[in-house]
Design a protein around this motif. Structure first.
Motif, PDB file in Angstrom:
ATOM      1  N   UNK A   1       0.827  -1.214   0.000  1.00  0.00           N
ATOM      2  CA  UNK A   1       0.000   0.000   0.000  1.00  0.00           C
ATOM      3  C   UNK A   1       0.857   1.258   0.000  1.00  0.00           C
ATOM      4  N   UNK A   2       2.167   1.096   0.201  1.00  0.00           N
ATOM      5  CA  UNK A   2       3.038   2.256   0.245  1.00  0.00           C
ATOM      6  C   UNK A   2       4.395   1.885  -0.329  1.00  0.00           C
ATOM      7  N   UNK A   3       4.935   2.760  -1.150  1.00  0.00           N
ATOM      8  CA  UNK A   3       6.259   2.524  -1.716  1.00  0.00           C
ATOM      9  C   UNK A   3       7.150   3.710  -1.406  1.00  0.00           C
ATOM     10  N   UNK A   4       8.311   3.429  -0.827  1.00  0.00           N
ATOM     11  CA  UNK A   4       9.240   4.496  -0.506  1.00  0.00           C
ATOM     12  C   UNK A   4       9.730   5.186  -1.772  1.00  0.00           C
ATOM     13  N   UNK A   5       9.830   6.505  -1.737  1.00  0.00           N
ATOM     14  CA  UNK A   5      10.536   7.225  -2.771  1.00  0.00           C
ATOM     15  C   UNK A   5      12.019   7.232  -2.437  1.00  0.00           C
ATOM     16  N   UNK A   6      12.843   7.521  -3.445  1.00  0.00           N
ATOM     17  CA  UNK A   6      14.286   7.497  -3.224  1.00  0.00           C
ATOM     18  C   UNK A   6      14.702   8.494  -2.149  1.00  0.00           C
ATOM     19  N   UNK A   7      13.993   9.658  -2.091  1.00  0.00           N
ATOM     20  CA  UNK A   7      14.338  10.681  -1.120  1.00  0.00           C
ATOM     21  C   UNK A   7      14.165  10.223   0.314  1.00  0.00           C
TER      22      UNK A   7
ATOM     23  N   UNK B   1      13.820   6.606   1.066  1.00  0.00           N
ATOM     24  CA  UNK B   1      14.412   5.274   1.246  1.00  0.00           C
ATOM     25  C   UNK B   1      15.927   5.316   1.383  1.00  0.00           C
ATOM     26  N   UNK B   2      16.596   6.142   0.575  1.00  0.00           N
ATOM     27  CA  UNK B   2      18.061   6.161   0.604  1.00  0.00           C
ATOM     28  C   UNK B   2      18.626   6.519   1.982  1.00  0.00           C
ATOM     29  N   UNK B   3      18.114   7.562   2.667  1.00  0.00           N
ATOM     30  CA  UNK B   3      18.641   7.843   4.010  1.00  0.00           C
ATOM     31  C   UNK B   3      18.380   6.705   5.000  1.00  0.00           C
ATOM     32  N   UNK B   4      17.176   6.089   4.922  1.00  0.00           N
ATOM     33  CA  UNK B   4      16.863   4.976   5.823  1.00  0.00           C
ATOM     34  C   UNK B   4      17.796   3.801   5.551  1.00  0.00           C
ATOM     35  N   UNK B   5      17.955   3.461   4.273  1.00  0.00           N
ATOM     36  CA  UNK B   5      18.830   2.358   3.886  1.00  0.00           C
ATOM     37  C   UNK B   5      20.261   2.624   4.332  1.00  0.00           C
ATOM     38  N   UNK B   6      20.749   3.839   4.097  1.00  0.00           N
ATOM     39  CA  UNK B   6      22.131   4.184   4.461  1.00  0.00           C
ATOM     40  C   UNK B   6      22.335   4.093   5.973  1.00  0.00           C
ATOM     41  N   UNK B   7      21.359   4.588   6.743  1.00  0.00           N
ATOM     42  CA  UNK B   7      21.474   4.559   8.204  1.00  0.00           C
ATOM     43  C   UNK B   7      21.522   3.131   8.729  1.00  0.00           C
TER      44      UNK B   7
END
Length: 237
Positions: A35-41, A43-49
């Protein structure tokens, strides 16, 4: 001794319950439509953290292992510690290679990030199997740990050289619009098998001496089995 053994068994049962519960929750979530898809803006900080956190943990494993003064098992500990050094450094390459990140020598892409990830997760799986089955041996020489370290640095250099400059040598892992390739999915299942082997090894070791450490390691491998399975069927990176 009897009391500590009972506590360890209870702790093992608790870890087993946690592992099964997490797997059950993940399976339920897998069958719900997204129901929800992360945008790059976002997702990238979450993934990097999250990846930086895992890098710190791997680095701490290396630092503690390299400085271990337990002569009875220092040889195996040194080897495993150097493995986690490689995991930390190569995973840093994975963070910088994810699609949407600035160029890291070569342009970022899904396949580039997957290649770094497969190496680190493969090494982690092998390390867990090693912990489960290798005998804990003393260092034959005080210089052995430095040999391990030198070989590890050489291995890291080779991995970066291949993944940054000669990735065309490697099988394809992701096709835009289609998803994961057969090679990538098969590799993930190999990692699943390795973690299952580690679970078996930790269970057998726990039955031998009822040490709580084996219980924690069993739970870690069991949870990683779940995460590896979920890496086999995503379509969007």
């Amino acid at each position: 001794m009897a009391s500590s053994s009972v506590i360890a068994i209870r702790r093992f049962h608790f870890h087993l319950w946690i592992s099964a519960t997490l797997l059950f929750i993940l399976l339920i979530v897998a069958f719900f439509p997204p129901t929800f898809q992360f945008g790059a803006g976002m997702y990238l900080p979450i993934h990097s953290a999250m990846e930086v956190f895992s890098i710190i943990v791997a680095w701490l494993v290396f630092a503690i292992s390299l400085n271990s003064n337990d002569n009875k098992r220092a040889g195996t500990t040194s080897l495993l510690g150097c493995t986690f050094l490689a995991i930390a450094v190569i995973n840093f390459g994975h963070v910088l290679s994810y699609s949407g990140m600035p160029d890291f020598v070569t342009p970022a892409s899904v396949e580039k990030a997957i290649n770094f990830s497969l190496v680190t997760r493969g090494m982690a799986a092998l390390a867990m199997v090693g912990i489960a089955f290798l005998p804990w041996q003393p260092l034959q020489s005080k210089w052995i740990k430095w040999v391990h370290l030198a070989l590890t640095i050489g291995f890291i250099a080779i991995v970066f050289w291949i993944l940054l400059y000669h990735s065309r040598w490697l099988p394809s892992t992701f096709r835009p619009g289609e998803g994961l390739t057969t090679f990538k999915i098969a590799t993930e299942y190999v990692l699943v098998v390795l973690h299952v082997m580690a679970c078996i090894g930790f269970y057998l070791r726990f039955n031998e001496d009822h040490e709580s450490a084996w219980s924690y390691l069993f739970a870690a491998s069991a949870i990683m089995v779940s995460s590896q399975i979920f890496n086999t069927f995503y379509v969007h990176p």
